[in-house]
Scaffold this motif. Structure first.
Motif, PDB file in Angstrom:
ATOM      1  N   SER A  13       0.814  -1.219   0.000  1.00 25.46           N
ATOM      2  CA  SER A  13       0.000   0.000   0.000  1.00 25.46           C
ATOM      3  C   SER A  13       0.845   1.265   0.000  1.00 25.46           C
ATOM      4  O   SER A  13       0.398   2.312  -0.464  1.00 25.46           O
ATOM      5  CB  SER A  13      -0.932   0.017   1.218  1.00 25.46           C
ATOM      6  N   GLY A  14       2.049   1.205   0.550  1.00 25.93           N
ATOM      7  CA  GLY A  14       2.915   2.373   0.638  1.00 25.93           C
ATOM      8  C   GLY A  14       2.704   3.202   1.884  1.00 25.93           C
ATOM      9  O   GLY A  14       3.479   4.092   2.187  1.00 25.93           O
ATOM     10  N   ALA A  15       1.640   2.922   2.630  1.00 29.43           N
ATOM     11  CA  ALA A  15       1.347   3.658   3.863  1.00 29.43           C
ATOM     12  C   ALA A  15       1.866   2.881   5.068  1.00 29.43           C
ATOM     13  O   ALA A  15       1.838   1.654   5.094  1.00 29.43           O
ATOM     14  CB  ALA A  15      -0.155   3.872   4.008  1.00 29.43           C
ATOM     15  N   ASP A  16       2.364   3.596   6.066  1.00 29.42           N
ATOM     16  CA  ASP A  16       2.892   2.967   7.262  1.00 29.42           C
ATOM     17  C   ASP A  16       1.761   2.288   8.037  1.00 29.42           C
ATOM     18  O   ASP A  16       0.792   2.943   8.419  1.00 29.42           O
ATOM     19  CB  ASP A  16       3.568   4.012   8.150  1.00 29.42           C
ATOM     20  N   PRO A  17       1.832   0.983   8.264  1.00 28.89           N
ATOM     21  CA  PRO A  17       0.752   0.277   8.951  1.00 28.89           C
ATOM     22  C   PRO A  17       0.652   0.601  10.442  1.00 28.89           C
ATOM     23  O   PRO A  17      -0.346   0.267  11.079  1.00 28.89           O
ATOM     24  CB  PRO A  17       1.098  -1.206   8.740  1.00 28.89           C
ATOM     25  N   MET A  18       1.637   1.295  10.995  1.00 23.31           N
ATOM     26  CA  MET A  18       1.629   1.616  12.420  1.00 23.31           C
ATOM     27  C   MET A  18       0.954   2.954  12.722  1.00 23.31           C
ATOM     28  O   MET A  18       0.831   3.334  13.876  1.00 23.31           O
ATOM     29  CB  MET A  18       3.070   1.636  12.965  1.00 23.31           C
ATOM     30  N   GLN A  19       0.487   3.666  11.711  1.00 23.75           N
ATOM     31  CA  GLN A  19      -0.161   4.952  11.957  1.00 23.75           C
ATOM     32  C   GLN A  19      -1.610   4.741  12.386  1.00 23.75           C
ATOM     33  O   GLN A  19      -2.215   3.713  12.101  1.00 23.75           O
ATOM     34  CB  GLN A  19      -0.084   5.837  10.725  1.00 23.75           C
ATOM     35  N   ALA A  20      -2.151   5.727  13.051  1.00 25.27           N
ATOM     36  CA  ALA A  20      -3.537   5.647  13.500  1.00 25.27           C
ATOM     37  C   ALA A  20      -4.485   5.751  12.305  1.00 25.27           C
ATOM     38  O   ALA A  20      -4.221   6.449  11.335  1.00 25.27           O
ATOM     39  CB  ALA A  20      -3.827   6.783  14.487  1.00 25.27           C
ATOM     40  N   LEU A  21      -5.587   5.041  12.374  1.00 27.19           N
ATOM     41  CA  LEU A  21      -6.539   5.021  11.264  1.00 27.19           C
ATOM     42  C   LEU A  21      -7.295   6.339  11.095  1.00 27.19           C
ATOM     43  O   LEU A  21      -7.784   6.635  10.021  1.00 27.19           O
ATOM     44  CB  LEU A  21      -7.536   3.878  11.457  1.00 27.19           C
ATOM     45  N   PHE A  22      -7.389   7.127  12.145  1.00 30.36           N
ATOM     46  CA  PHE A  22      -8.172   8.358  12.086  1.00 30.36           C
ATOM     47  C   PHE A  22      -7.334   9.578  11.688  1.00 30.36           C
ATOM     48  O   PHE A  22      -7.853  10.674  11.578  1.00 30.36           O
ATOM     49  CB  PHE A  22      -8.861   8.628  13.431  1.00 30.36           C
ATOM     50  N   ASP A  23      -6.031   9.411  11.448  1.00 33.34           N
ATOM     51  CA  ASP A  23      -5.194  10.536  11.031  1.00 33.34           C
ATOM     52  C   ASP A  23      -5.509  10.932   9.594  1.00 33.34           C
ATOM     53  O   ASP A  23      -5.749  10.088   8.742  1.00 33.34           O
ATOM     54  CB  ASP A  23      -3.708  10.177  11.129  1.00 33.34           C
ATOM     55  N   ASP A  24      -5.500  12.234   9.332  1.00 34.46           N
ATOM     56  CA  ASP A  24      -5.731  12.728   7.978  1.00 34.46           C
ATOM     57  C   ASP A  24      -4.467  12.644   7.123  1.00 34.46           C
ATOM     58  O   ASP A  24      -4.542  12.478   5.911  1.00 34.46           O
ATOM     59  CB  ASP A  24      -6.214  14.178   8.002  1.00 34.46           C
ATOM     60  N   ASP A  25      -3.300  12.765   7.757  1.00 39.60           N
ATOM     61  CA  ASP A  25      -2.039  12.699   7.025  1.00 39.60           C
ATOM     62  C   ASP A  25      -1.590  11.254   6.893  1.00 39.60           C
ATOM     63  O   ASP A  25      -1.643  10.486   7.848  1.00 39.60           O
ATOM     64  CB  ASP A  25      -0.955  13.497   7.749  1.00 39.60           C
ATOM     65  N   VAL A  26      -1.143  10.893   5.704  1.00 43.91           N
ATOM     66  CA  VAL A  26      -0.643   9.545   5.462  1.00 43.91           C
ATOM     67  C   VAL A  26       0.863   9.538   5.691  1.00 43.91           C
ATOM     68  O   VAL A  26       1.584  10.343   5.110  1.00 43.91           O
ATOM     69  CB  VAL A  26      -0.958   9.079   4.020  1.00 43.91           C
ATOM     70  N   VAL A  27       1.306   8.646   6.549  1.00 41.69           N
ATOM     71  CA  VAL A  27       2.733   8.488   6.802  1.00 41.69           C
ATOM     72  C   VAL A  27       3.242   7.369   5.901  1.00 41.69           C
ATOM     73  O   VAL A  27       2.650   6.297   5.842  1.00 41.69           O
ATOM     74  CB  VAL A  27       2.989   8.132   8.290  1.00 41.69           C
ATOM     75  N   LEU A  28       4.320   7.642   5.177  1.00 35.72           N
ATOM     76  CA  LEU A  28       4.863   6.648   4.255  1.00 35.72           C
ATOM     77  C   LEU A  28       5.568   5.530   5.002  1.00 35.72           C
ATOM     78  O   LEU A  28       6.144   5.727   6.065  1.00 35.72           O
ATOM     79  CB  LEU A  28       5.843   7.310   3.288  1.00 35.72           C
ATOM     80  N   CYS A  29       5.529   4.349   4.437  1.00 29.16           N
ATOM     81  CA  CYS A  29       6.184   3.180   5.003  1.00 29.16           C
ATOM     82  C   CYS A  29       7.689   3.420   5.024  1.00 29.16           C
ATOM     83  O   CYS A  29       8.262   3.911   4.060  1.00 29.16           O
ATOM     84  CB  CYS A  29       5.855   1.944   4.157  1.00 29.16           C
ATOM     85  N   VAL A  30       8.342   3.056   6.130  1.00 26.93           N
ATOM     86  CA  VAL A  30       9.780   3.285   6.251  1.00 26.93           C
ATOM     87  C   VAL A  30      10.594   2.274   5.454  1.00 26.93           C
ATOM     88  O   VAL A  30      11.746   2.524   5.119  1.00 26.93           O
ATOM     89  CB  VAL A  30      10.226   3.272   7.727  1.00 26.93           C
ATOM     90  N   GLU A  31      10.025   1.130   5.122  1.00 24.59           N
ATOM     91  CA  GLU A  31      10.759   0.107   4.377  1.00 24.59           C
ATOM     92  C   GLU A  31      10.812   0.436   2.884  1.00 24.59           C
ATOM     93  O   GLU A  31      11.863   0.398   2.273  1.00 24.59           O
ATOM     94  CB  GLU A  31      10.101  -1.256   4.567  1.00 24.59           C
ATOM     95  N   CYS A  32       9.680   0.746   2.277  1.00 25.76           N
ATOM     96  CA  CYS A  32       9.636   0.974   0.830  1.00 25.76           C
ATOM     97  C   CYS A  32       9.529   2.454   0.475  1.00 25.76           C
ATOM     98  O   CYS A  32       9.500   2.802  -0.695  1.00 25.76           O
ATOM     99  CB  CYS A  32       8.465   0.207   0.211  1.00 25.76           C
TER     100      CYS A  32
END
Length: 52
Positions: A13-32
Motif C-alpha cells: 500500500s505504501g502507507a505505514d501500517p503503524m499509523q492511526a486510522l483516524f489521522d488525515d495525514d498519510v505516513v509513508l512506510c519506512v521500508e519501501c
C-alpha cells in the motif's frame, strides 16, 4: 539482476501500517518509502558480470 518484491511491512500500500486510522495525514512506510515495492539486487551475480 533486479527483482521487484511487494513490501511485506505495508503489503504494497505504501502507507505505514503503524499509523492511526483516524489521522488525515498519510505516513509513508519506512521500508519501501511509499513505493509499495522493494528492489532486491543480486550482488553476487553483478560482481560476476563485472569481472567477466
Amino acid at each position: 539482476m533486479m527483482n521487484l518484491e511487494t513490501c511485506e511491512r505495508c503489503e504494497g500500500s505504501g502507507a505505514d501500517p503503524m499509523q492511526a486510522l483516524f489521522d488525515d495525514d498519510v505516513v509513508l512506510c519506512v521500508e519501501c518509502r511509499g513505493d509499495g515495492v522493494l528492489v532486491a539486487v543480486d550482488v553476487v551475480e553483478e560482481r560476476m558480470l563485472l569481472s567477466a
